[in-house]
Write a protein that holds these residues in place. Structure first.
Motif, PDB file in Angstrom:
ATOM      1  N   GLU A  70      24.805   6.993  -3.232  1.00 20.45           N
ATOM      2  CA  GLU A  70      24.734   5.577  -2.878  1.00 20.45           C
ATOM      3  C   GLU A  70      25.118   5.361  -1.413  1.00 20.45           C
ATOM      4  OE1 GLU A  70      27.311   4.077  -5.874  1.00 20.45           O
ATOM      5  OE2 GLU A  70      25.692   3.599  -7.272  1.00 20.45           O
ATOM      6  N   THR A  71      26.058   6.156  -0.914  1.00 20.54           N
ATOM      7  CA  THR A  71      26.451   6.068   0.500  1.00 20.54           C
ATOM      8  C   THR A  71      25.317   6.557   1.398  1.00 20.54           C
ATOM      9  OG1 THR A  71      28.766   6.441  -0.103  1.00 20.54           O
ATOM     10  CG2 THR A  71      28.158   6.780   2.204  1.00 20.54           C
ATOM     11  N   TRP A  72      24.664   7.620   0.997  1.00 21.67           N
ATOM     12  CA  TRP A  72      23.544   8.161   1.772  1.00 21.67           C
ATOM     13  C   TRP A  72      22.403   7.142   1.866  1.00 21.67           C
ATOM     14  CZ3 TRP A  72      21.801  10.985   5.372  1.00 21.67           C
ATOM     15  CH2 TRP A  72      20.446  11.354   5.438  1.00 21.67           C
ATOM     16  N   ARG A  73      22.349   6.201   0.957  1.00 23.57           N
ATOM     17  CA  ARG A  73      21.296   5.184   0.982  1.00 23.57           C
ATOM     18  C   ARG A  73      21.256   4.454   2.328  1.00 23.57           C
ATOM     19  NH1 ARG A  73      20.533   0.191  -3.382  1.00 23.57           N
ATOM     20  NH2 ARG A  73      18.800  -0.837  -2.272  1.00 23.57           N
ATOM     21  N   PHE A  74      22.412   4.170   2.901  1.00 24.71           N
ATOM     22  CA  PHE A  74      22.448   3.456   4.181  1.00 24.71           C
ATOM     23  C   PHE A  74      21.633   4.197   5.231  1.00 24.71           C
ATOM     24  CE2 PHE A  74      24.203   2.936   8.441  1.00 24.71           C
ATOM     25  CZ  PHE A  74      24.220   1.548   8.584  1.00 24.71           C
ATOM     26  N   PHE A  75      21.897   5.498   5.390  1.00 25.06           N
ATOM     27  CA  PHE A  75      21.192   6.279   6.397  1.00 25.06           C
ATOM     28  C   PHE A  75      19.732   6.492   6.010  1.00 25.06           C
ATOM     29  CE2 PHE A  75      25.669   7.630   6.804  1.00 25.06           C
ATOM     30  CZ  PHE A  75      25.877   7.291   8.132  1.00 25.06           C
ATOM     31  N   ASP A  76      19.483   6.701   4.731  1.00 22.95           N
ATOM     32  CA  ASP A  76      18.121   6.939   4.268  1.00 22.95           C
ATOM     33  C   ASP A  76      17.238   5.717   4.499  1.00 22.95           C
ATOM     34  OD1 ASP A  76      16.246   8.677   3.165  1.00 22.95           O
ATOM     35  OD2 ASP A  76      16.550   7.923   1.142  1.00 22.95           O
ATOM     36  N   ASP A  77      17.815   4.529   4.343  1.00 23.72           N
ATOM     37  CA  ASP A  77      17.049   3.283   4.499  1.00 23.72           C
ATOM     38  C   ASP A  77      16.907   2.848   5.953  1.00 23.72           C
ATOM     39  OD1 ASP A  77      16.763   3.163   1.779  1.00 23.72           O
ATOM     40  OD2 ASP A  77      18.092   1.449   1.469  1.00 23.72           O
ATOM     41  N   PHE A  78      17.953   3.027   6.743  1.00 20.94           N
ATOM     42  CA  PHE A  78      18.008   2.374   8.045  1.00 20.94           C
ATOM     43  C   PHE A  78      17.800   3.286   9.251  1.00 20.94           C
ATOM     44  CE2 PHE A  78      20.907  -0.664   5.620  1.00 20.94           C
ATOM     45  CZ  PHE A  78      19.874  -1.546   5.364  1.00 20.94           C
ATOM     46  N   VAL A  79      17.824   4.599   9.049  1.00 23.40           N
ATOM     47  CA  VAL A  79      17.585   5.513  10.164  1.00 23.40           C
ATOM     48  C   VAL A  79      16.189   6.096  10.025  1.00 23.40           C
ATOM     49  CG1 VAL A  79      18.369   7.543  11.424  1.00 23.40           C
ATOM     50  CG2 VAL A  79      20.036   6.073  10.269  1.00 23.40           C
ATOM     51  N   GLY A  80      15.344   5.787  10.981  1.00 25.24           N
ATOM     52  CA  GLY A  80      13.962   6.242  10.918  1.00 25.24           C
ATOM     53  C   GLY A  80      13.224   5.890  12.192  1.00 25.24           C
ATOM     54  N   PRO A  81      11.905   5.952  12.154  1.00 22.74           N
ATOM     55  CA  PRO A  81      11.122   5.625  13.358  1.00 22.74           C
ATOM     56  C   PRO A  81      11.403   4.221  13.882  1.00 22.74           C
ATOM     57  CG  PRO A  81       9.746   6.670  11.689  1.00 22.74           C
ATOM     58  CD  PRO A  81      11.052   6.384  11.040  1.00 22.74           C
ATOM     59  N   GLU A  82      11.676   3.278  12.964  1.00 25.74           N
ATOM     60  CA  GLU A  82      11.931   1.896  13.397  1.00 25.74           C
ATOM     61  C   GLU A  82      13.204   1.786  14.233  1.00 25.74           C
ATOM     62  OE1 GLU A  82      11.711   2.873  10.270  1.00 25.74           O
ATOM     63  OE2 GLU A  82       9.691   2.249   9.655  1.00 25.74           O
ATOM     64  N   SER A  83      14.167   2.661  13.968  1.00 27.73           N
ATOM     65  CA  SER A  83      15.422   2.650  14.726  1.00 27.73           C
ATOM     66  C   SER A  83      15.443   3.751  15.776  1.00 27.73           C
ATOM     67  CB  SER A  83      16.619   2.832  13.778  1.00 27.73           C
ATOM     68  OG  SER A  83      16.657   4.146  13.256  1.00 27.73           O
ATOM     69  N   GLN A  84      14.270   4.368  16.019  1.00 27.63           N
ATOM     70  CA  GLN A  84      14.148   5.487  16.957  1.00 27.63           C
ATOM     71  C   GLN A  84      15.114   6.608  16.588  1.00 27.63           C
ATOM     72  OE1 GLN A  84      12.702   4.436  20.931  1.00 27.63           O
ATOM     73  NE2 GLN A  84      13.799   2.480  20.705  1.00 27.63           N
TER      74      GLN A  84
END
Length: 296
Positions: A10-24
């Protein structure tokens, strides 16, 4: 242990959802879920270091494949190369959209030290990962964590269709089996793929609880497909291995390699290499040693 692993997922969800191409590939500072829902579009060296270590931990727990970890870490490092610095030092805050330093511009010895320590640990973790199998039981353990979250959500939702509950129980049963061979892990992935698709199809509600259930079911499907992609890339013959699974335990002389597999990997316990034989029918084309252990 099961509880702690569910909290980890559940904690990993934050990074999995919000870190990606959209956040460079930079982690946002925080996500606010009450009063005013928003995502803080800024990051710091400490945040970046924690993101990279979280990704490394996600690989250890089976939430990311090795390929996914490398791709994400490399994307973050490429972004770091583009950030403005002062005499080689990162500023303390950056806008993750423009990549510009935020004012007032300053350098924090604490945050710089946190990033440096994180990069040291990341280097050590990646070095150790080179000597580990690219695929193993952690794949199933990561899926079990997601199924545990799904079961908890289902237990709190009396409106969930019976078909969905039955599928969740089947998923739990399939994944709770302790595999002894790589081929058995692959068979579990195959079974989980079909059941996860059934589960997603059976969730028809639009309420908050079923939205969460759909979210985690889709994450389960994504994780299953990622691990199956790893199998297709590194163990392509294993989908229909059958009797060839015996070859996982012994190094065979080149002239004894069974027909029917375009690539055959074998191992022994007394050498630090996986031995590969590439064959074309009965003709041995080449044989070489590949550094690293791709099969447990």
């Amino acid at each position: 242990r099961a509880y702690l692993r569910r909290v980890a997922r559940e904690t990993w969800r934050f990074f999995d959802d919000f870190v990606g191409p959209e956040s460079q590939w930079l982690p946002p500072d925080n996500s606010q879920e009450a009063l005013r829902i928003e995502l803080a579009q800024r990051t710091s060296p400490t945040n970046i270091g924690l993101w990279l270590l979280s990704a490394l931990g996600a690989r250890d727990l089976g939430y990311l494949t090795t390929e996914q970890l490398v791709e994400r870490a490399q994307a973050t490092m490429e972004t770091l190369e583009r950030l403005e610095r002062n005499e080689g030092h990162f500023f303390n805050w950056y806008d993750i959209q423009s990549l510009s330093p935020l004012r007032p511009q300053y350098i924090s010895a604490v945050d710089s030290g946190n990033l440096l320590a994180s990069l040291w640990l990341l280097e050590q973790g990646l070095t150790e990962l080179e000597q580990q199998p690219v695929f193993g039981p952690e794949a199933i353990e990561g899926l079990v964590d997601i199924v545990g979250i799904i079961k908890n959500l289902a237990a709190r939702d009396p409106s969930l269709p019976p078909a969905a509950r039955q599928t969740i129980n089947q998923l739990a049963s399939v994944l709770m089996e302790s595999p002894l061979e790589v081929v058995e892990v692959i068979q579990q992935l195959q079974s989980a793929t079909g059941l996860t698709q059934q589960l997603i199809s059976s969730i028809v509600g639009t309420g908050p609880s079923q939205s969460e259930l759909r979210y985690w079911s889709e994450r389960l499907e994504k994780a299953t497909n990622s691990w199956r992609a790893t199998v297709d890339t590194f163990l392509p013959w294993m989908e229909s291995a059958g009797p060839l699974s015996d070859a996982l335990h012994w190094r065979l002389p080149a002239d004894q390699v069974p027909k029917g597999a375009p690539v055959l990997a074998t191992r022994t316990t007394d050498v630090p290499y996986v031995h590969w034989c590439k064959i074309d029918g009965a003709q041995i084309l080449e044989e070489w040693e590949w550094p690293g252990r791709y099969i447990p």
